[in-house]
Design a protein around this motif. Sequence first.
Motif, PDB file in Angstrom:
ATOM      1  N   THR A 130       0.788  -1.221   0.042  1.00 22.72           N
ATOM      2  CA  THR A 130      -0.271  -0.114   0.156  1.00 22.72           C
ATOM      3  C   THR A 130       0.787   1.144  -0.100  1.00 22.72           C
ATOM      4  O   THR A 130       0.397   2.415  -0.021  1.00 22.72           O
ATOM      5  CB  THR A 130      -0.882   0.237   1.137  1.00 22.72           C
ATOM      6  N   CYS A 159      -5.070  -8.516   1.187  1.00 19.73           N
ATOM      7  CA  CYS A 159      -5.367  -8.475   2.664  1.00 19.73           C
ATOM      8  C   CYS A 159      -4.748  -9.796   3.095  1.00 19.73           C
ATOM      9  O   CYS A 159      -4.305 -10.505   2.324  1.00 19.73           O
ATOM     10  CB  CYS A 159      -6.709  -7.931   3.192  1.00 19.73           C
ATOM     11  N   ASN A 160      -5.225 -10.071   4.243  1.00 22.18           N
ATOM     12  CA  ASN A 160      -4.517 -11.413   4.824  1.00 22.18           C
ATOM     13  C   ASN A 160      -5.442 -12.406   5.241  1.00 22.18           C
ATOM     14  O   ASN A 160      -4.786 -13.539   5.570  1.00 22.18           O
ATOM     15  CB  ASN A 160      -3.615 -10.891   6.088  1.00 22.18           C
ATOM     16  N   GLU A 164     -10.981 -10.230   6.477  1.00 24.40           N
ATOM     17  CA  GLU A 164     -10.551  -8.923   6.125  1.00 24.40           C
ATOM     18  C   GLU A 164     -11.112  -8.557   4.459  1.00 24.40           C
ATOM     19  O   GLU A 164     -11.335  -7.515   4.098  1.00 24.40           O
ATOM     20  CB  GLU A 164      -8.980  -8.813   6.133  1.00 24.40           C
ATOM     21  N   ALA A 165     -11.133  -9.564   3.821  1.00 21.90           N
ATOM     22  CA  ALA A 165     -11.652  -9.512   2.447  1.00 21.90           C
ATOM     23  C   ALA A 165     -13.039  -8.842   2.278  1.00 21.90           C
ATOM     24  O   ALA A 165     -13.693  -8.275   1.639  1.00 21.90           O
ATOM     25  CB  ALA A 165     -11.457 -10.813   1.825  1.00 21.90           C
ATOM     26  N   ALA A 168     -13.249  -5.432   3.711  1.00 20.88           N
ATOM     27  CA  ALA A 168     -13.010  -4.569   2.416  1.00 20.88           C
ATOM     28  C   ALA A 168     -14.097  -4.422   1.546  1.00 20.88           C
ATOM     29  O   ALA A 168     -14.350  -3.097   1.276  1.00 20.88           O
ATOM     30  CB  ALA A 168     -11.755  -5.072   1.771  1.00 20.88           C
ATOM     31  N   HIS A 352      -8.697   3.230   2.490  1.00 22.28           N
ATOM     32  CA  HIS A 352      -8.496   1.461   3.129  1.00 22.28           C
ATOM     33  C   HIS A 352      -7.048   1.207   2.808  1.00 22.28           C
ATOM     34  O   HIS A 352      -6.779   1.161   1.591  1.00 22.28           O
ATOM     35  CB  HIS A 352      -9.561   0.671   2.499  1.00 22.28           C
ATOM     36  N   ASN A 354      -3.405  -1.474   4.313  1.00 17.45           N
ATOM     37  CA  ASN A 354      -2.890  -2.412   5.400  1.00 17.45           C
ATOM     38  C   ASN A 354      -1.306  -2.787   5.010  1.00 17.45           C
ATOM     39  O   ASN A 354      -1.001  -2.183   4.003  1.00 17.45           O
ATOM     40  CB  ASN A 354      -3.679  -3.811   5.570  1.00 17.45           C
ATOM     41  N   GLY A 357      -1.013  -7.111   3.508  1.00 20.14           N
ATOM     42  CA  GLY A 357      -1.714  -7.487   2.383  1.00 20.14           C
ATOM     43  C   GLY A 357      -1.102  -7.892   1.075  1.00 20.14           C
ATOM     44  O   GLY A 357      -0.252  -7.169   0.517  1.00 20.14           O
TER      45      GLY A 357
END
Length: 485
Positions: A130, A159-160, A164-165, A168, A352, A354, A357
């Motif tokens: 990011t 993402c991880n 988190e997906a 988002a 947004h 991280n 990710g």
Amino acid sequence: MGGDLSVVCVAYPIGRRKTFTTHEISRRVRGETTLVAKAETQKHKMVVTPPGPKARELLGKDADVISASVVRWYPLVAESGTGCFVKDVDGNEFIDFNSGLVVLAVGHSHPRVVKAIKDQAEKLIHYSWTDFYYKPIIDLAEQLTKITPGSFAKKAFFCNSGAEADEAAMKMTRWHTRKPLFLAYTGSFHGRSFGALALTASKPVQRRHFFPLLPQVTHVPYPYCYRCPFGLTYPKCNLWCVDFIEEEVLKKYHPPEDTAAMFIEPVQGEGGYVVPPDDYFQHLKKMLDKYDILMVDDEIQSGMGRTGKWFAIEHWGVTPEIVTIAKALASGLPLGATVAKEELMDWEAGSHANTFGGNPVACAAALQVIGIIREEKLMENATRQGAYLTKRLKEMQQKYPIIGDVRGKGLMVGAEFVKDPETKEPAPKEIQEIMNKCFKRGLAIITSGMSTMRFAPPLIITREIIDEGLEIFEGAVKEVAAQLR
Ligand SMILES: Cc1ncc(COP(=O)(O)O)c(C=O)c1O
């Protein structure tokens, strides 16, 4: 794995333990030098009743230092894995019908994945996506935008994890539409972070003492025909479960013009491996389109070829605007992705992000996973072996009334256990007993929903390994069913 594995196995019977693996055989037959998965002729092997002494020692230590919030199915202390088998610290080798937790689609430690991880780790382990740029994440985004449904332009956010997906997707749809509300299903599982948890409605323990959650999520019944929440029967019901959303929810208290998106699982995973009726999603999508409500297709458990298609929603010819992916994506390395129609990814820079990710090592693994699924024809194998597995389970259903329903797509198959096929009373105690017996005898398998056994083996599985696993499974079912009589 190109050809039909079962044919290869006939030529080299599995009785000859460890002589050749099917993949090694197919490589020899075709004279190929590419790296291939191993151990398909391996059989399960129990050297000590689990948990053995080494496992017991670790279980004691684990209890001292690991958070009490996690539930373990049974004391399987994994040490290594190959292909469709997982070995514990005492040397027991289990057939893995779990694929970890529906993660190891290409099998344990596929050599191509291992090599890609090593090579990438030597080159670059991290350089925050990011904040800067690197190639593996761009390559993966290109692949994911191609394999997800829809011929329109798309973009990917990384993402991880699965939660988190979905987070988002929640933030993106809110940002883009400026609408606050969401729809989701009862029985659904979308993760446990606060946003995702507001969507999740699978078990009370996941939410107990964590309120307040995001208040803007309304849950509607999942099309669970075996236990229709409306007491109706398909197809006579005319899919009232879709009309119910329109008539009783959107028209009465959940204004569609304030609703950003509906989150769906095309096959409900944690809710019990529930498959909707054939025309359900088409009907639903039409209704959502009428009100400009986006469809977020959570393929975290059902995606990456598991059901015989890249993504399960493709079985019904429906194109969601957003797809969320994790679990099998990087074969065990933490990686999640939210892939959306390009115009939905217009959120402003900084809105947004991280740190970890789309980590380059995870992306390198994911690129191999996609290549392996394609080149080893694992979706075809999932369809073929899934059909065989389902047929075998349906045959067992005829013999053991404790199996109330068998359903699935590809290698995402559920067998729902009931005390009585007439009353359909769930059988949680019995299924637990069956699962534990399987574990003691060398089959790693777990449940989902109230009392459904979930079959989610690696997509590289052969008919021989399915038979070997089902022999253990049937033995356990037979014993527990006999106690019920
Ligand atoms: C359908 C679905 N969505 C989301 C999640 C959450 O994924 P994670 O555990 O990686 O946060 C899961 C996990 O089981 C899942 O099955």
